[in-house]
Design an enzyme around this catalytic site. Structure first.
Site, PDB file in Angstrom:
ATOM      1  N   ASP A 135       0.547   2.558  11.109  1.00 13.65           N
ATOM      2  CA  ASP A 135       1.949   2.430   9.481  1.00 13.65           C
ATOM      3  C   ASP A 135       1.639   3.696   9.170  1.00 13.65           C
ATOM      4  O   ASP A 135       0.923   4.501   9.485  1.00 13.65           O
ATOM      5  CB  ASP A 135       1.327   1.099   8.996  1.00 13.65           C
ATOM      6  CG  ASP A 135       2.147   0.694   7.574  1.00 13.65           C
ATOM      7  OD1 ASP A 135       3.631   1.249   7.383  1.00 13.65           O
ATOM      8  OD2 ASP A 135       1.940   0.887   6.662  1.00 13.65           O
ATOM      9  N   ASP A 139       3.110   4.491   4.887  1.00 12.17           N
ATOM     10  CA  ASP A 139       3.146   3.934   3.558  1.00 12.17           C
ATOM     11  C   ASP A 139       1.315   2.950   3.117  1.00 12.17           C
ATOM     12  O   ASP A 139       1.791   2.357   3.450  1.00 12.17           O
ATOM     13  CB  ASP A 139       4.514   3.428   2.862  1.00 12.17           C
ATOM     14  CG  ASP A 139       5.501   4.275   2.999  1.00 12.17           C
ATOM     15  OD1 ASP A 139       5.190   5.856   2.977  1.00 12.17           O
ATOM     16  OD2 ASP A 139       7.005   4.190   3.837  1.00 12.17           O
TER      17      ASP A 139
END
Length: 257
Positions: free
Chosen positions: A8, A10
């Site tokens: 991922d 953020d």
């Protein structure tokens, strides 16, 4: 056999959410709107994945129906301005990768593992962040933004990353920072290492098989939150290979989703 790591973006690669919030507020000002998202409100809004979807949710939940209907057509314009503001802010912000991220990426690259991104963030945001954090490149696949119709917690973006990598779910490990992200990765059949983000301090990460404060460094061990201890207090590639093998043995259905 472990063949790839899928990250991922953020909150996982770096604590980017304060920059995103600043960019949203800059876009609101540019659009002549009086909206201002403080940390508490933004923390609530982060439960909605995708910036455009977050804006529409904010309109629906914090404005009268007639006002929301009037402003909804402006969401694409506002979101585009927010993306431009975020990319510009990254150029001047002293954003650092989370502990252990660059080390593990380098270890994986040196060992010939493939690297991928699976995120709901806009592709321009992802490219700007990777240019800042990993200027030498090295990611084989980037699945981002509207590449899939269903955002996290749906498994679609991880399924897409796996498809583009050409591997099965039991040949990769996902790295996440949120409950929605963990559910997305687990739904695609992946084992998950979670590192809680400061932006989501109350998220329940219990569906991940491992939860640590960060990936850790040999000279700065992480804090174990859930799961088995990592040798030396950091997620190294050899330790990750062993951990991944144990997950596959304990749950042979992983990879069949």
């Amino acid at each position: 056999m472990l063949k790839a790591l899928i990250f991922d973006v953020d909150g996982t690669l770096a604590e980017t959410e304060p920059v995103h919030r600043t960019a949203f507020n800059a876009a609101f000002a540019q659009a002549g709107l009086t909206w201002s998202w403080d940390e508490a409100l933004y923390g609530d809004l982060l439960q909605v994945t995708g910036g455009r979807e977050r804006l529409l949710h904010y309109l629906a939940q914090h404005h009268r129906p007639e006002e929301a209907a009037r402003l909804a057509p402006r969401v694409p314009e506002i979101y585009a301005a927010k993306t431009r503001a975020y990319v510009s802010l990254l150029a001047s912000d002293r954003l650092a990768p989370r502990p252990g991220v660059l080390r593990l990426i380098a270890e994986a690259r040196a060992a010939g593992l493939r690297l991928a991104i699976a995120t709901t963030s806009h592709p321009d945001n992802v490219a700007a962040l990777l240019d800042r954090l990993v200027p030498e490149g090295g990611f084989d696949v980037v699945a981002a933004g509207d590449a899939v119709a269903e955002k996290k917690p749906a498994p679609a973006v991880y399924a897409l990353a796996l498809d583009r990598l050409g591997i099965a779910a039991d040949e990769a490990v996902a790295f996440e920072d949120s409950q929605n992200g963990i559910r997305s990765a687990r739904g695609a059949g992946l084992s998950v290492v979670a590192t809680p983000s400061r932006a989501l301090p109350h998220d329940d990460l219990g569906e991940a098989q491992a939860v640590v404060s960060d990936l850790g460094e040999p000279e700065a061990p992480h804090r174990l939150i859930a799961g088995e201890p990592w040798p030396g207090g950091h997620v190294s590639l050899p330790a990750l290979r062993d951990w991944h093998a144990r997950q596959a043995a304990a749950c042979p259905a992983v990879g069949m989703a």
